[in-house]
Design a protein around this motif. Structure first.
Motif, PDB file in Angstrom:
ATOM      1  N   GLN A   1       0.839  -1.187   0.000  1.00  0.00           N
ATOM      2  CA  GLN A   1       0.000   0.000   0.000  1.00  0.00           C
ATOM      3  C   GLN A   1       0.879   1.243   0.000  1.00  0.00           C
ATOM      4  OE1 GLN A   1      -0.366  -2.052   3.146  1.00  0.00           O
ATOM      5  NE2 GLN A   1       1.577  -1.044   3.563  1.00  0.00           N
TER       6      GLN A   1
ATOM      7  N   TYR B   1       0.488   6.549   2.787  1.00  0.00           N
ATOM      8  CA  TYR B   1      -0.672   7.171   3.434  1.00  0.00           C
ATOM      9  C   TYR B   1      -1.773   6.170   3.764  1.00  0.00           C
ATOM     10  CZ  TYR B   1      -1.994   7.302  -1.525  1.00  0.00           C
ATOM     11  OH  TYR B   1      -2.230   6.972  -2.832  1.00  0.00           O
ATOM     12  N   ALA B   2      -1.656   4.933   3.292  1.00  0.00           N
ATOM     13  CA  ALA B   2      -2.646   3.901   3.627  1.00  0.00           C
ATOM     14  C   ALA B   2      -2.032   2.809   4.498  1.00  0.00           C
ATOM     15  CB  ALA B   2      -3.232   3.299   2.355  1.00  0.00           C
ATOM     16  N   GLN B   3      -0.860   3.073   5.053  1.00  0.00           N
ATOM     17  CA  GLN B   3      -0.215   2.100   5.938  1.00  0.00           C
ATOM     18  C   GLN B   3      -0.711   2.353   7.360  1.00  0.00           C
ATOM     19  OE1 GLN B   3       4.010   1.900   5.601  1.00  0.00           O
ATOM     20  NE2 GLN B   3       4.168   0.095   6.880  1.00  0.00           N
ATOM     21  N   ASN B   4      -1.942   1.930   7.591  1.00  0.00           N
ATOM     22  CA  ASN B   4      -2.589   2.091   8.890  1.00  0.00           C
ATOM     23  C   ASN B   4      -3.532   0.914   9.095  1.00  0.00           C
ATOM     24  OD1 ASN B   4      -5.165   2.817   7.567  1.00  0.00           O
ATOM     25  ND2 ASN B   4      -4.132   4.749   7.101  1.00  0.00           N
TER      26      ASN B   4
ATOM     27  N   ARG C   1      -6.055   0.703   6.411  1.00  0.00           N
ATOM     28  CA  ARG C   1      -5.445   0.660   5.074  1.00  0.00           C
ATOM     29  C   ARG C   1      -6.202   1.545   4.095  1.00  0.00           C
ATOM     30  NH1 ARG C   1      -4.487  -4.406   2.562  1.00  0.00           N
ATOM     31  NH2 ARG C   1      -2.546  -3.547   1.819  1.00  0.00           N
ATOM     32  N   SER C   2      -6.520   2.738   4.548  1.00  0.00           N
ATOM     33  CA  SER C   2      -7.275   3.664   3.706  1.00  0.00           C
ATOM     34  C   SER C   2      -7.017   5.096   4.139  1.00  0.00           C
ATOM     35  CB  SER C   2      -8.765   3.343   3.784  1.00  0.00           C
ATOM     36  OG  SER C   2      -9.235   3.483   5.106  1.00  0.00           O
ATOM     37  N   ILE C   3      -7.387   6.018   3.269  1.00  0.00           N
ATOM     38  CA  ILE C   3      -7.299   7.439   3.596  1.00  0.00           C
ATOM     39  C   ILE C   3      -8.500   7.818   4.449  1.00  0.00           C
ATOM     40  CG2 ILE C   3      -7.299   9.777   2.634  1.00  0.00           C
ATOM     41  CD1 ILE C   3      -6.023   8.551   0.070  1.00  0.00           C
TER      42      ILE C   3
ATOM     43  N   PHE D   1     -12.774   1.966   1.348  1.00  0.00           N
ATOM     44  CA  PHE D   1     -11.634   1.068   1.204  1.00  0.00           C
ATOM     45  C   PHE D   1     -11.471   0.734  -0.267  1.00  0.00           C
ATOM     46  CE2 PHE D   1     -10.079  -3.476   1.315  1.00  0.00           C
ATOM     47  CZ  PHE D   1      -8.769  -3.147   1.582  1.00  0.00           C
TER      48      PHE D   1
ATOM     49  N   VAL E   1      -3.242  -2.254  -1.942  1.00  0.00           N
ATOM     50  CA  VAL E   1      -3.997  -1.001  -2.034  1.00  0.00           C
ATOM     51  C   VAL E   1      -3.322  -0.159  -3.115  1.00  0.00           C
ATOM     52  CG1 VAL E   1      -4.663   1.116  -0.831  1.00  0.00           C
ATOM     53  CG2 VAL E   1      -4.694  -1.072   0.385  1.00  0.00           C
TER      54      VAL E   1
END
Length: 194
Positions: free
Chosen positions: A101, A104-107, A110-112, A117, A176
């Motif tokens: 991913q 900015y989606a490494q959470n 996995r999304s903004i 998603f 992602v």
């Protein structure tokens, strides 16, 4: 008579020069145009935009980007809250493999945006397309199933953030793709936030 020949020679020289300049311009224009990607090439690799304004909560749509299926899911509050419960059974709950991913989606989601998603819908085992299984605890997937994606080819399981379960053939989370929100209802897939 010599003056007349000189005039004619100058006129022919100007005409030949003008024709050469016009020909060279046309050739350069055609060359420049040929260097632009075709509509087919753009469709195959360029960014795509999707209107998500009519996407209902719990609904998922399928798009095609770079000749791959991409899912856009509008997660419900229940779906979002269930994600943390999955952490003990996931192979990579923190999405530590960077290639899976954008940064900015490494959470955990996995999304903004928590509710939206976006994921390439190809199993990371052998590229099959998993089934969207949002129901909780169906008899065929067991009581611990909180909703997610099940790959019918070899049994790989992913949660509603595309994170892979332990003990399944898929080695990594679903990918992602780079994406950005142009507005609340418009998303562009294939371009990165600058």
């Amino acid at each position: 008579m010599t003056e007349r020949i000189d005039r004619r020679r100058r006129l022919l020289t100007r005409l030949a020069t003008t024709a050469s300049v016009l020909g060279a311009s046309a050739g350069l224009g055609a060359l420049a145009h040929s260097m632009n990607p075709s509509a087919r090439a753009l469709a195959a690799g360029g960014p795509i935009e999707a209107d998500i304004s009519k996407l209902a909560v719990g609904q998922q749509i399928t798009l095609v980007w770079r000749q791959k299926p991409v899912w856009v899911l509008r997660r419900s509050q229940r779906m979002i809250q269930s994600l943390e419960k999955n952490n003990p059974v996931l192979r990579d709950p923190q999405s530590e493999v960077a290639e899976q991913q954008p940064a900015y989606a490494q959470n955990a989601l996995r999304s903004i945006r928590p509710d939206i998603f976006i994921v390439v819908s190809l199993c990371t085992h052998l590229g099959c397309i998993p089934n969207f299984r949002p129901e909780v605890a169906p008899t065929d997937l067991g009581d611990s199933w909180n909703g997610g994606y099940f790959c019918p080819c070899h049994g790989s399981r992913f949660d509603l953030a595309g994170r892979v379960y332990r003990g399944v053939p898929a080695p990594t989370n679903l990918v992602v793709p780079p994406h950005e929100f142009l507005s609340d209802s418009l998303v562009r897939i294939g371009s990165t936030i600058t």
